[in-house]
Write an enzyme that holds these catalytic residues in place. Structure first.
Site, PDB file in Angstrom:
ATOM      1  N   ASP A 161     -19.793  31.628   5.662  1.00 16.57           N
ATOM      2  CA  ASP A 161     -19.108  32.036   4.438  1.00 16.57           C
ATOM      3  C   ASP A 161     -18.742  33.516   4.529  1.00 16.57           C
ATOM      4  O   ASP A 161     -19.605  34.351   4.799  1.00 16.57           O
ATOM      5  CB  ASP A 161     -20.034  31.789   3.238  1.00 16.57           C
ATOM      6  CG  ASP A 161     -19.334  31.943   1.899  1.00 16.57           C
ATOM      7  OD1 ASP A 161     -18.571  32.907   1.724  1.00 16.57           O
ATOM      8  OD2 ASP A 161     -19.567  31.083   1.022  1.00 16.57           O
ATOM      9  N   HIS A 176     -15.538  29.555   2.064  1.00 13.93           N
ATOM     10  CA  HIS A 176     -16.339  30.064   0.953  1.00 13.93           C
ATOM     11  C   HIS A 176     -16.748  28.923   0.037  1.00 13.93           C
ATOM     12  O   HIS A 176     -15.903  28.217  -0.495  1.00 13.93           O
ATOM     13  CB  HIS A 176     -15.531  31.099   0.183  1.00 13.93           C
ATOM     14  CG  HIS A 176     -16.299  31.743  -0.921  1.00 13.93           C
ATOM     15  ND1 HIS A 176     -17.570  32.249  -0.763  1.00 13.93           N
ATOM     16  CD2 HIS A 176     -15.981  31.958  -2.215  1.00 13.93           C
ATOM     17  CE1 HIS A 176     -17.983  32.757  -1.901  1.00 13.93           C
ATOM     18  NE2 HIS A 176     -17.049  32.578  -2.804  1.00 13.93           N
ATOM     19  N   SER A 191     -19.855  31.312  -6.098  1.00 12.40           N
ATOM     20  CA  SER A 191     -19.720  32.705  -5.727  1.00 12.40           C
ATOM     21  C   SER A 191     -20.379  33.610  -6.762  1.00 12.40           C
ATOM     22  O   SER A 191     -21.555  33.471  -7.049  1.00 12.40           O
ATOM     23  CB  SER A 191     -18.238  33.017  -5.560  1.00 12.40           C
ATOM     24  OG  SER A 191     -18.061  34.207  -4.872  1.00 12.40           O
TER      25      SER A 191
END
Length: 541
Positions: free
Chosen positions: A482, A510, A253
């Site tokens: 996502d 995610h 991320s």
């Protein structure tokens, strides 16, 4: 923006706001570090995968590499030796590293950064150090290492690498930014983020100002130096202190932005980099937030299709009606919050309920928990389940204490990019675009982006492409549905990095590594252990 996150659970958890993981479940551990911030929500392509430059002149600029030679003023930092000690978690060692508070003036003071490691289990075959970061910004890399990566990464990877983490400056154990106490954060999280009139808009602005003032009062000097570029430079000092010539790294991320920034600044020191759940550094804050809003809508629609196939779905029997039904429920909570049984007297209003739903979008493994929580709230007038999901997102424990995730999240985001909006009128003008991107979440996420407008420190960063010319092959991983880091961002980052290979996971949730796809895991493991990048166009499910 919120970019890091992992599965949801009733335990306290990490990521800009995810459930804090105390087990080796990769999903839960990952969720904790991915939200750019519900209150500063978004970090980065504006096309369906090609260039992101159109309509964004700032994105024409590319991040320039630093000189290869180490400046004399930084030599003491690069030459420091880490003193390892036991740190209370069996098998792990901890140390403290120094970095200059201000790289432009290295003599002006230091920042002390917490580092942890777990040594390779097969020292004779050791490849070096593997640095991990779960995202956020604001997620504790050390917590991620001790609770998941150091014990849950594939045994073959842990055998060959010392698993290492550093909490970035301003985060967790590394001189954490602090803004509000627990009671104040409780009030903050219950603020109405979808103001219905001018009075409520003024109250929201006042809330953002109090939050910003609290952060500024705590550490005004540190707030000017918690940028991603500075954290990336800290990682290069750590690389040298660990004795590694190249950096090997897995970032999830927001951790992909941190890793890509490192590659842009130090392309000749790139070893094996995995950027999982990629962000696009060329996007301005408003575009990022809008893209992420659409990403949450994509994830919600996947949840809706799944929900209506279950007997216990509380949102109807047609996927096309799920969003409308949930939005109507949020409206009821806005007018009349419901009890939760919380010992501190908190009730479930629209804001906490929305955050709880968003938290469950990070991992499809949390969908059953979300259905249960919605059923209890909608049918039994019991908001405890949604409150638990919201608390996991904000990293609030049962005693009413919060980690500094949200504080660091805002501090980094507001420094890295100019604010998306300057005034409430700016938000109102943009509302149609955000509500089109997500009829369910758009209004709240648009208003959430206003927080940086009142930040006490001016931004030092700007949108930039990262090319990292001359770097070794870098693996960029994108998940097609996502919510927090839309797949288009992975395609955009791959197009910018000169040596990137895109690895696609056709799935929900995610990030992708360690989430159950043998194809993804085997491909990344082969890269980390043998240096073999995926073939071009590689897709997994």
């Amino acid at each position: 923006m919120h970019t890091r996150r992992t599965p949801v659970s009733t335990d306290p958890s990490p990521t800009g706001h995810g459930p804090r993981t105390r087990r080796t479940n990769p999903r839960r551990a990952r969720a904790a570090g991915t939200l750019f911030a519900v209150a500063a929500l978004l970090v980065s392509a504006c096309t369906s995968g090609g260039s992101t430059r159109a309509g964004n002149p700032a994105a024409e600029a590319a991040l320039a590499a630093l000189p290869r030679s180490t400046p004399a003023a930084l030599t003491p930092y690069y030459g420091q030796k880490l003193t390892w000690r036991s740190c209370g978690t069996p098998g792990f060692q901890c140390a403290t590293m120094k970095a200059p508070l201000d790289y432009a003036e290295p003599g002006a003071g230091d920042v002390r950064l917490a580092v942890a490691r777990k040594k390779a289990t097969r020292p004779g075959g050791r490849l070096g150090s593997l640095l991990v970061n779960p995202g956020g910004p604001g997620g504790s890399a050390i917590a991620y290492l001790q609770q998941y990566a150091g014990i849950g990464y594939p045994a073959g990877v842990r055998a060959r690498y010392d698993m290492v983490a550093v909490d970035p400056r301003g985060v967790a154990r590394s001189e954490p930014v602090k803004c509000l106490n627990g009671r104040q954060m409780d009030r903050y999280t219950q603020t109405d983020f979808t103001p219905d009139d001018e009075k409520e808009a003024r109250e929201l602005v006042a809330t953002y100002k109090r939050f910003a003032e609290g952060c500024g009062a705590d550490a005004p000097g540190l707030l000017r130096h918690v940028s991603t570029a500075e954290a990336a430079r800290d990682m290069d000092i750590l690389r040298a202190a660990l004795g590694d010539k190249k950096l090997t790294y897995v970032g999830a991320s927001y951790g992909t932005f941190l890793g890509a920034t490192y590659a842009g600044l130090f392309p000749d020191r790139v070893g094996r980099l995995v950027l999982d759940g990629a962000m696009d550094p060329s996007l301005p804050s408003r575009r990022m937030n809008l893209d992420q809003t659409a990403g949450f809508e994509t994830a919600f629609q996947a949840f809706a299709r799944d929900c209506v196939r279950k007997r216990d779905c509380p949102l109807g029997t047609k996927a096309s009606s799920v969003g409308k039904n949930l939005k109507a429920f949020f409206g009821k909570l806005d007018a009349r919050p419901i009890p939760t049984g919380d010992p501190d007297g908190r009730v479930l209003g629209e804001s906490l309920a929305t955050t709880g739903v968003i938290a469950a979008m990070y991992d499809e493994g949390a969908w059953a928990q979300l259905r249960d929580a919605l059923s209890s709230a909608m049918k039994e007038n019991d908001g405890a389940g949604l409150l638990a999901l919201s608390d996991s997102y904000y990293e609030r424990d049962a005693d009413g204490r919060y980690t500094n995730l949200m504080f660091a999240n805002a501090a980094v985001n507001c420094l890295d990019l100019p604010a998306a909006f300057a005034t409430p009128d700016d938000v109102r003008e943009a509302l149609p675009a955000f509500e089109k991107a997500s009829p369910v979440f758009g209004e709240g996420l648009a208003w959430a982006t206003l927080n940086c407008a009142y930040w006490p420190v001016a931004p030092t960063g700007e949108p930039r492409r990262i090319e990292a010319r001359g770097a070794a092959p870098i693996v960029v991983v994108g998940t097609t549905r996502d919510p927090a880091t839309p797949y288009r961002w992975a395609r955009a980052l791959t197009g910018q990095l000169s040596s990137a290979r895109l690895l696609t996971y056709d799935g929900d949730g995610h990030t992708a590594y360690g989430r159950g796809s043998r194809c993804i895991d085997n491909t990344i493991n082969a890269y980390l252990l043998r240096g073999t990048p995926p073939t071009r166009g590689k897709r997994c499910s």
